[in-house]
Write an enzyme that holds these catalytic residues in place. Structure first.
Site, PDB file in Angstrom:
ATOM      1  N   HIS A   1     -15.225 -36.855 -31.235  1.00  0.00           N
ATOM      2  CA  HIS A   1     -14.078 -37.290 -32.041  1.00  0.00           C
ATOM      3  C   HIS A   1     -14.473 -37.473 -33.508  1.00  0.00           C
ATOM      4  O   HIS A   1     -15.626 -37.752 -33.834  1.00  0.00           O
ATOM      5  CB  HIS A   1     -13.396 -38.540 -31.453  1.00  0.00           C
ATOM      6  CG  HIS A   1     -14.139 -39.830 -31.616  1.00  0.00           C
ATOM      7  ND1 HIS A   1     -14.181 -40.778 -30.622  1.00  0.00           N
ATOM      8  CD2 HIS A   1     -14.849 -40.358 -32.634  1.00  0.00           C
ATOM      9  CE1 HIS A   1     -14.882 -41.817 -31.054  1.00  0.00           C
ATOM     10  NE2 HIS A   1     -15.298 -41.584 -32.260  1.00  0.00           N
TER      11      HIS A   1
ATOM     12  N   ASN B   1     -18.048 -38.077 -27.923  1.00  0.00           N
ATOM     13  CA  ASN B   1     -17.213 -37.034 -27.297  1.00  0.00           C
ATOM     14  C   ASN B   1     -16.697 -36.027 -28.333  1.00  0.00           C
ATOM     15  O   ASN B   1     -15.806 -35.249 -28.042  1.00  0.00           O
ATOM     16  CB  ASN B   1     -16.043 -37.685 -26.543  1.00  0.00           C
ATOM     17  CG  ASN B   1     -15.154 -38.527 -27.456  1.00  0.00           C
ATOM     18  OD1 ASN B   1     -15.335 -38.534 -28.677  1.00  0.00           O
ATOM     19  ND2 ASN B   1     -14.204 -39.229 -26.875  1.00  0.00           N
TER      20      ASN B   1
ATOM     21  N   ASP C   1      -9.277 -44.854 -40.347  1.00  0.00           N
ATOM     22  CA  ASP C   1      -8.599 -45.446 -39.202  1.00  0.00           C
ATOM     23  C   ASP C   1      -8.649 -46.966 -39.206  1.00  0.00           C
ATOM     24  O   ASP C   1      -9.379 -47.584 -39.992  1.00  0.00           O
ATOM     25  CB  ASP C   1      -9.178 -44.890 -37.882  1.00  0.00           C
ATOM     26  CG  ASP C   1     -10.705 -44.737 -37.935  1.00  0.00           C
ATOM     27  OD1 ASP C   1     -11.347 -45.397 -38.767  1.00  0.00           O
ATOM     28  OD2 ASP C   1     -11.247 -43.963 -37.136  1.00  0.00           O
TER      29      ASP C   1
ATOM     30  N   GLU D   1      -9.224 -38.077 -30.704  1.00  0.00           N
ATOM     31  CA  GLU D   1      -9.951 -37.923 -29.452  1.00  0.00           C
ATOM     32  C   GLU D   1      -9.752 -36.514 -28.896  1.00  0.00           C
ATOM     33  O   GLU D   1      -8.830 -35.806 -29.300  1.00  0.00           O
ATOM     34  CB  GLU D   1      -9.409 -38.949 -28.433  1.00  0.00           C
ATOM     35  CG  GLU D   1      -9.603 -40.410 -28.850  1.00  0.00           C
ATOM     36  CD  GLU D   1     -11.027 -40.915 -28.623  1.00  0.00           C
ATOM     37  OE1 GLU D   1     -11.989 -40.116 -28.649  1.00  0.00           O
ATOM     38  OE2 GLU D   1     -11.168 -42.135 -28.430  1.00  0.00           O
TER      39      GLU D   1
HETATM   40  C1  F6R Z   1     -14.886 -44.757 -37.684  1.00  0.00           C
HETATM   41  C2  F6R Z   1     -14.542 -43.519 -37.023  1.00  0.00           C
HETATM   42  C3  F6R Z   1     -15.260 -43.006 -35.830  1.00  0.00           C
HETATM   43  C4  F6R Z   1     -16.773 -43.146 -35.914  1.00  0.00           C
HETATM   44  C5  F6R Z   1     -17.442 -42.598 -34.659  1.00  0.00           C
HETATM   45  C6  F6R Z   1     -18.946 -42.777 -34.684  1.00  0.00           C
HETATM   46  O1  F6R Z   1     -14.052 -44.964 -38.809  1.00  0.00           O
HETATM   47  O2  F6R Z   1     -13.641 -42.920 -37.469  1.00  0.00           O
HETATM   48  O3  F6R Z   1     -14.921 -41.656 -35.662  1.00  0.00           O
HETATM   49  O4  F6R Z   1     -17.233 -42.448 -37.033  1.00  0.00           O
HETATM   50  O5  F6R Z   1     -16.924 -43.246 -33.531  1.00  0.00           O
HETATM   51  O6  F6R Z   1     -19.223 -44.153 -34.615  1.00  0.00           O
HETATM   52  P1  F6R Z   1     -20.687 -44.718 -34.856  1.00  0.00           P
HETATM   53  O7  F6R Z   1     -21.038 -44.395 -36.255  1.00  0.00           O
HETATM   54  O8  F6R Z   1     -20.591 -46.190 -34.629  1.00  0.00           O
HETATM   55  O9  F6R Z   1     -21.593 -43.996 -33.886  1.00  0.00           O
END
Ligand code: F6R
Length: 244
Positions: free
Chosen positions: A138, A136, A67, A143
């Site tokens: 994701h 959550n 992303d 989401e």
């Molecule tokens: C990042 C991504 C997100 C993160 C997720 C966890 O490329 O796709 O799905 O993996 O938000 O984020 P952290 O690792 O910062 O807890």
């Protein structure tokens, strides 16, 4: 799902980097699907150490990232391109032209998504896809929703994700509200998926992802339907109650 327990985030990073190194050594032109966020940082640090010790050659490796924030340029230090260069690409012998992320500066959402889908098709499905886990549930920026998305799309980030991301920005207004993300369908095409989860605050959601019903309201539960998922998590995230 195969679950591997690491003592802490450092050990988790070593385990994941070891799996990636074995893949690249077996298949020098491997395609890696990469994630940003705090979770994979220890993995990237260990990959850089392995590269410096001469244990991995990235010269034929291709990468696709999950992303990118809409509206942020590669030079913006909060963009995911900047993160990837800074954490990994600038320190290894990967060719920059073999590293791919959605184009955050493309304002036309439809165009940006078509372009990234074409790129994913051209590069081919990842041999290994790394995933972090949102609080959550994701994955990428898919989401909670009432459907599982298939392909790359532009998402409105939820309040909880904006809130979680705000720790990296000076003010709440600076936090991007939209992002381009690979769809769940694209993620599920990877041959092997590694879900990395660390920290006690992810314990409840990890439990749900492993044991809960498969439903788009908790996007990561779809991973139960994939034939080769490895969850690498630390003790804080796994707790005692998750059976291995
Ligand atoms: C990042 C991504 C997100 C993160 C997720 C966890 O490329 O796709 O799905 O993996 O938000 O984020 P952290 O690792 O910062 O807890």
């Amino acid at each position: 799902m195969k679950i591997i327990r690491g003592k802490d985030e450092r050990e988790v990073g070593r385990i994941v980097a070891g799996i990636i190194a074995d893949e690249i050594n077996a298949k020098p032109d491997a395609v890696l699907g990469l994630a940003t966020g705090s979770t994979p940082i220890c993995t990237y640090e260990e990959l850089v150490r392995k590269y410096k010790r001469g244990e991995i050659d990235f010269s034929k490796v291709c990468t696709v990232n999950l992303d990118e924030y809409k509206g942020l340029s590669p030079e913006n230090n909060q963009s995911y391109r900047f993160f990837m260069n800074n954490q990994l690409f600038d320190h290894i012998n990967i060719k920059k032209e073999n590293t791919h992320l959605p184009d955050g500066l493309e304002e036309d959402g439809e165009k940006a998504c078509i372009k990234y889908e074409a790129c994913l098709r051209q590069v081919g499905a990842p041999d290994i896809q790394l995933l972090g886990l949102g609080l959550n549930g994701h994955i990428g920026f898919n989401e909670p929703s009432n459907v599982f998305s298939k392909t790359t799309h532009c998402v409105d980030l939820t309040e909880s994700t904006i809130e979680a991301n705000s720790r990296f920005f000076a003010t709440m207004d600076d936090v991007p509200k939209q992002a381009y993300t690979m769809g769940i369908g694209s993620i599920m095409k990877a041959r092997t998926i590694i879900l990395i989860v660390t920290g006690a605050k992810k314990r409840d959601i990890l439990h749900e992802v492993i044991n809960g019903d498969v439903r788009p309201e908790v996007p990561a539960t779809i991973l139960q339907m994939h034939a080769d998922v490895i969850v690498v998590a630390d003790e804080a995230a796994l707790g005692d109650e998750i059976e291995i």
